[in-house]
Design a protein around this motif. Structure first.
Motif, PDB file in Angstrom:
ATOM      1  N   UNK A   1      -3.663  29.208  18.962  1.00  0.00           N
ATOM      2  CA  UNK A   1      -3.092  27.900  18.628  1.00  0.00           C
ATOM      3  C   UNK A   1      -1.681  28.048  18.064  1.00  0.00           C
ATOM      4  N   UNK A   2      -0.738  27.328  18.616  1.00  0.00           N
ATOM      5  CA  UNK A   2       0.654  27.384  18.151  1.00  0.00           C
ATOM      6  C   UNK A   2       0.907  26.237  17.171  1.00  0.00           C
ATOM      7  N   UNK A   3       0.254  26.318  16.014  1.00  0.00           N
ATOM      8  CA  UNK A   3       0.413  25.279  14.988  1.00  0.00           C
ATOM      9  C   UNK A   3      -0.126  25.809  13.675  1.00  0.00           C
ATOM     10  N   UNK A   4       0.371  25.264  12.575  1.00  0.00           N
ATOM     11  CA  UNK A   4      -0.212  25.593  11.277  1.00  0.00           C
ATOM     12  C   UNK A   4      -1.567  24.903  11.168  1.00  0.00           C
ATOM     13  N   UNK A   5      -2.530  25.605  10.603  1.00  0.00           N
ATOM     14  CA  UNK A   5      -3.911  25.116  10.556  1.00  0.00           C
ATOM     15  C   UNK A   5      -4.324  24.896   9.116  1.00  0.00           C
TER      16      UNK A   5
ATOM     17  N   UNK B   1      -1.543  14.176  -1.052  1.00  0.00           N
ATOM     18  CA  UNK B   1      -2.294  13.054  -0.515  1.00  0.00           C
ATOM     19  C   UNK B   1      -2.996  13.483   0.773  1.00  0.00           C
ATOM     20  N   UNK B   2      -4.049  12.793   1.134  1.00  0.00           N
ATOM     21  CA  UNK B   2      -4.781  13.153   2.350  1.00  0.00           C
ATOM     22  C   UNK B   2      -3.871  13.076   3.573  1.00  0.00           C
ATOM     23  N   UNK B   3      -2.993  12.123   3.584  1.00  0.00           N
ATOM     24  CA  UNK B   3      -2.099  11.947   4.738  1.00  0.00           C
ATOM     25  C   UNK B   3      -1.203  13.170   4.960  1.00  0.00           C
ATOM     26  N   UNK B   4      -0.908  13.903   3.897  1.00  0.00           N
ATOM     27  CA  UNK B   4      -0.075  15.103   4.038  1.00  0.00           C
ATOM     28  C   UNK B   4      -0.763  16.119   4.961  1.00  0.00           C
ATOM     29  N   UNK B   5      -2.064  16.230   4.837  1.00  0.00           N
ATOM     30  CA  UNK B   5      -2.800  17.194   5.663  1.00  0.00           C
ATOM     31  C   UNK B   5      -2.699  16.828   7.138  1.00  0.00           C
ATOM     32  N   UNK B   6      -2.887  15.561   7.454  1.00  0.00           N
ATOM     33  CA  UNK B   6      -2.873  15.139   8.861  1.00  0.00           C
ATOM     34  C   UNK B   6      -1.468  15.184   9.457  1.00  0.00           C
ATOM     35  N   UNK B   7      -0.467  15.034   8.600  1.00  0.00           N
ATOM     36  CA  UNK B   7       0.919  15.041   9.097  1.00  0.00           C
ATOM     37  C   UNK B   7       1.469  16.453   9.288  1.00  0.00           C
ATOM     38  N   UNK B   8       0.962  17.412   8.520  1.00  0.00           N
ATOM     39  CA  UNK B   8       1.558  18.748   8.511  1.00  0.00           C
ATOM     40  C   UNK B   8       0.745  19.805   9.262  1.00  0.00           C
TER      41      UNK B   8
ATOM     42  N   UNK C   1      -9.601  11.043  11.182  1.00  0.00           N
ATOM     43  CA  UNK C   1      -8.186  11.399  11.186  1.00  0.00           C
ATOM     44  C   UNK C   1      -7.951  12.900  11.398  1.00  0.00           C
ATOM     45  N   UNK C   2      -9.038  13.688  11.426  1.00  0.00           N
ATOM     46  CA  UNK C   2      -8.901  15.138  11.534  1.00  0.00           C
ATOM     47  C   UNK C   2      -9.170  15.591  12.963  1.00  0.00           C
ATOM     48  N   UNK C   3      -8.594  16.746  13.325  1.00  0.00           N
ATOM     49  CA  UNK C   3      -8.541  17.140  14.729  1.00  0.00           C
ATOM     50  C   UNK C   3      -9.812  17.776  15.282  1.00  0.00           C
ATOM     51  N   UNK C   4     -10.495  18.560  14.471  1.00  0.00           N
ATOM     52  CA  UNK C   4     -11.633  19.342  14.973  1.00  0.00           C
ATOM     53  C   UNK C   4     -12.742  19.321  13.938  1.00  0.00           C
ATOM     54  N   UNK C   5     -13.980  19.327  14.411  1.00  0.00           N
ATOM     55  CA  UNK C   5     -15.138  19.342  13.520  1.00  0.00           C
ATOM     56  C   UNK C   5     -15.780  20.725  13.556  1.00  0.00           C
ATOM     57  N   UNK C   6     -16.082  21.251  12.376  1.00  0.00           N
ATOM     58  CA  UNK C   6     -16.751  22.549  12.262  1.00  0.00           C
ATOM     59  C   UNK C   6     -17.998  22.367  11.405  1.00  0.00           C
TER      60      UNK C   6
END
Length: 264
Positions: free
Chosen positions: A107-111, A65-72, A129-134
């Motif tokens: 960055x100390x996180x999974x991307x 689900x899309x929410x999985x991406x934002x949570x993980x 809901x996403x952190x960065x725009x490219x």
């Protein structure tokens, strides 16, 4: 160094999913997430376009689900449209793919790099809901790339983070040693004298050739080959070896002897 995954949201064309999987394998990535994907028939175009990624990246893709991406993950949303400024922040501020690798390196996180649909990309609600725009810089009149093409460009720019060793040698160009370069200059000088280049012009010609070789930075093999060509040219000019297409006068048949044979 962050772990980097890829997600494709709402893809409509199986071939694009397969091509993205192939690009992932090209650039050292293996973790693929699919949100609302099309049917990926093992005998269909997704697997046909995936190349060797049909053996691992594509069959191991995870539907979420899309929410999985934002949570993980720390998420990077890829979009073509950024016609906004500091007064609007749905698609602004943004980063270009060429700068993304340096930004993510510490960055100390999974991307997760997130790509949207072929026709409309990611919706504004999803982008919010996403952190960065490219965004990939392209012609303002038509900046929208094919989904798989856009993914390939972004993943290529991330290769410093994802590819340990490329197929290239460690040095793309290895300049000849200085003694080989100087030997080339010596041989060129000898060549100029042997071909009868005007004496008063030789110093200038040698200087021009040195500047040319300095810009070209020939490899060792190139320098040796050029020396061989110049040596042969000098020998031809001096008459030590015959010119191509001519024979040694000593090899010419004696016409008198030939006449005597005919009369025997």
């Amino acid at each position: 160094m962050p772990n980097i995954a890829v997600a494709v949201v709402g893809a409509e064309t199986p071939g694009n999913v397969g091509t993205i999987a192939r690009s992932m394998k090209n650039f050292g990535l293996s973790e693929l997430y699919l949100v609302d994907p099309p049917e990926l028939d093992p005998d269909g175009e997704a697997y046909g376009f995936a190349g060797h990624a049909r053996e691992d990246v594509l069959p191991n893709a995870t539907e979420v689900e899309f929410s999985y991406l934002t949570e993980q993950f720390y998420t990077v949303a890829c979009t073509a449209t950024t016609n906004e400024d500091a007064t609007k922040h749905v698609r602004y501020p943004f980063i270009e793919p060429a700068a993304l690798s340096d930004e993510l390196a510490g960055l100390d996180a999974d991307v997760c790099i997130v790509f949207g649909r072929e026709r409309v990309g990611l919706t504004n609600d999803e982008l919010a809901q996403l952190d960065r725009i490219c965004s990939i810089p392209a012609d303002g009149d038509y900046p929208v790339l094919n989904l798989a093409q856009a993914a390939t460009i972004v993943l290529y720019e991330l290769r410093e983070l994802t590819v340990e060793e490329t197929q290239h040698p460690k040095q793309a160009h290895e300049r000849a040693d200085e003694h080989e370069i100087e030997g080339l200059h010596e041989t060129f000088s000898e060549y100029l004298h042997e071909v009868g280049h005007p004496e008063e012009k030789i110093p200038k010609t040698e200087r021009l050739f040195r500047r040319l070789a300095g810009r070209a930075s020939p490899t060792g093999r190139e320098a040796r080959t050029l020396r061989g060509v110049l040596r042969r040219g000098a020998l031809v000019a001096s008459g030590e070896i015959p010119r191509p297409g001519t024979s040694d006068p000593g090899d010419e048949p004696n016409q008198k002897d030939e006449s005597n044979r005919e009369n025997e």
